[in-house]
Design an enzyme around this catalytic site. Structure first.
Site, PDB file in Angstrom:
ATOM      1  N   GLY A 134       1.079  10.468   4.315  1.00  0.00           N
ATOM      2  CA  GLY A 134       2.472  10.423   3.898  1.00  0.00           C
ATOM      3  C   GLY A 134       3.158   9.198   4.460  1.00  0.00           C
ATOM      4  N   HIS A 135       4.315   8.892   3.911  1.00  0.00           N
ATOM      5  CA  HIS A 135       5.138   7.800   4.423  1.00  0.00           C
ATOM      6  C   HIS A 135       6.598   8.237   4.424  1.00  0.00           C
ATOM      7  CE1 HIS A 135       2.463   4.525   5.348  1.00  0.00           C
ATOM      8  NE2 HIS A 135       1.839   4.644   4.195  1.00  0.00           N
ATOM      9  N   ASN A 138       8.351  10.109   1.687  1.00  0.00           N
ATOM     10  CA  ASN A 138       7.833  11.458   1.460  1.00  0.00           C
ATOM     11  C   ASN A 138       8.454  12.440   2.447  1.00  0.00           C
ATOM     12  OD1 ASN A 138       4.789   9.686   1.329  1.00  0.00           O
ATOM     13  ND2 ASN A 138       5.932  10.312  -0.475  1.00  0.00           N
ATOM     14  N   ASP A 165      11.120   7.174   9.595  1.00  0.00           N
ATOM     15  CA  ASP A 165      10.277   6.640  10.666  1.00  0.00           C
ATOM     16  C   ASP A 165      11.028   6.471  11.975  1.00  0.00           C
ATOM     17  OD1 ASP A 165       8.036   6.558   9.123  1.00  0.00           O
ATOM     18  OD2 ASP A 165       8.021   4.403   8.811  1.00  0.00           O
TER      19      ASP A 165
END
Length: 382
Positions: A134-135, A138, A165
């Site tokens: 995932g990033h 997502n 993040d």
């Protein structure tokens, strides 16, 4: 650059951190810990990671790099030796990867009961998606945060990888590490900090839950108080194609804006006037350049500020006066934050190349037979 322990000047001076290098939020968290004065040693794979950013990688500043081949038992032994001397271990691998290497919590706590282990992932250590890739988009997508972003009602707009993040990820990892360190001083026992970006993002977005509970969240973008749904909290284009941000939420700040914008506006408390107000502001702000409007509103309570690109941000008079950005080794970058009255933080060193300090950093941490590790290929001195 030579390396020695105790170079940090911030309030975490003396705290020792072992970082198993990753990308994104893990390095950002360790940059923050190093900025705050901690002695952080980064464990890189020989040859470096997926990005060859070198000296320009601001996220890697403030700490030495040791290159270890974690496929070799001698390298695993060296990491455990570092862990034995550390207060914190930070890793960002998929759940189970550290355990397979022999560096999971059980193995590490067997060597150091007081160790705080910070685990940075997107989905968390448990749950049906814990093993999936995932990033950022997502993670913020399933928490309800991405759905409401942007002023385009037809589709959401994501803010780079800033919100997940670094907002919901590294920030909450550091909060968890600091809380666990404080508790370990009393209990004498470390613990695992499961920092999942989905958890942190949901927590970061708590005000949206408040709006929803109050019936102020319609589920439609550009319809609320803080998403451009009102003309007094929005972005307006100026004559030179740039923009200003308007955040005149409170009545007294709105009055200050109306006074300085120089155009008659109807009562904003009547929703029927919102379209008229927005249209008037759109036309008015296009009559002057961004610089001209910035001068009009400079230092006032109207809550109007220019929208500047990153390249120009360090030169903004307020940021320049505070030293919000600094230049170090030819790279303009954010200064350490927050600020402390007694134990000021500093950037102790520029970003290290992978394996640049293998010999001296391992020796400084008291690891025996560093030359032997290098000779057998478990460690690499770049």
């Amino acid at each position: 650059m030579t390396y020695e322990l105790g170079q940090g000047t911030g309030p975490l001076r003396g705290v020792r951190v072992v970082e198993v290098a990753g990308i994104g939020p893990g390095p950002h968290a360790c940059m923050l810990l190093a900025d705050l004065g901690a002695d952080v040693v980064r464990i890189d794979r020989p040859g470096g990671g997926m990005f060859a950013s070198g000296r320009a990688d601001v996220l890697n500043r403030g700490r030495p790099s040791v290159a270890l081949d974690l496929k070799r038992p001698e390298a695993i032994g060296a990491v455990l030796d570092l862990v034995e001397r550390a207060d914190v271990l930070v890793e960002g691998m998929r759940p189970g990867a550290m355990e397979r290497l022999g560096l999971g919590p059980d193995a590490c706590h067997a060597r150091n009961e007081r160790l705080v282990i910070g685990r940075m992932t997107g989905w968390g250590q448990g749950g049906p998606w814990s093993q999936a890739a995932g990033h950022d988009m997502n993670y913020i997508g399933i928490t309800g945060a991405l759905h409401g972003l942007g002023q385009d009602r037809d589709r959401p707009h994501f803010p780079g990888n800033l919100l997940g993040d670094f907002g919901g990820g590294s920030t909450y990892l550091v909060i968890g590490i600091l809380a666990a360190l404080l508790e370990a001083r009393t209990s004498g026992r470390g613990q695992v900090v499961d920092a999942a970006i989905v958890d942190g993002t949901a927590h970061l977005n708590a005000m949206a839950s408040t709006f929803a509970a109050l019936g102020l969240d319609t589920g439609t973008r550009r319809s609320g108080l803080l998403d451009g749904g009102t003309p007094w909290y929005d972005v307006y284009e100026t004559a030179d194609g740039r923009h200003v941000s308007v955040g005149a939420l409170e009545p007294q700040f709105w009055a200050a804006l109306v006074e300085r914008v120089g155009v008659e506006l109807p009562d904003r408390d009547d929703p029927a006037n919102h379209a008229t107000i927005r249209g008037a502001l759109i036309r008015r702000f296009k009559e002057r350049t961004q610089a001209e409007w910035a001068e009009v509103f400079d230092g006032t309570d109207a809550c109007v500020a220019p929208v500047v690109p990153l390249a120009e941000a360090p030169a903004h008079p307020h940021l320049a006066a505070r030293g919000t950005f600094v230049e170090r080794d030819g790279v303009t970058q954010p200064a350490p934050a927050p600020r402390f009255s007694r134990t000021a933080s500093t950037i102790s060193s520029p970003p290290a190349l992978p394996g640049e300090h293998t010999r001296e950093a391992l020796a400084a941490w008291g690891i025996a037979d560093v030359d032997g590790l290098i000779a057998c290929g478990a460690a690499v001195q770049a």
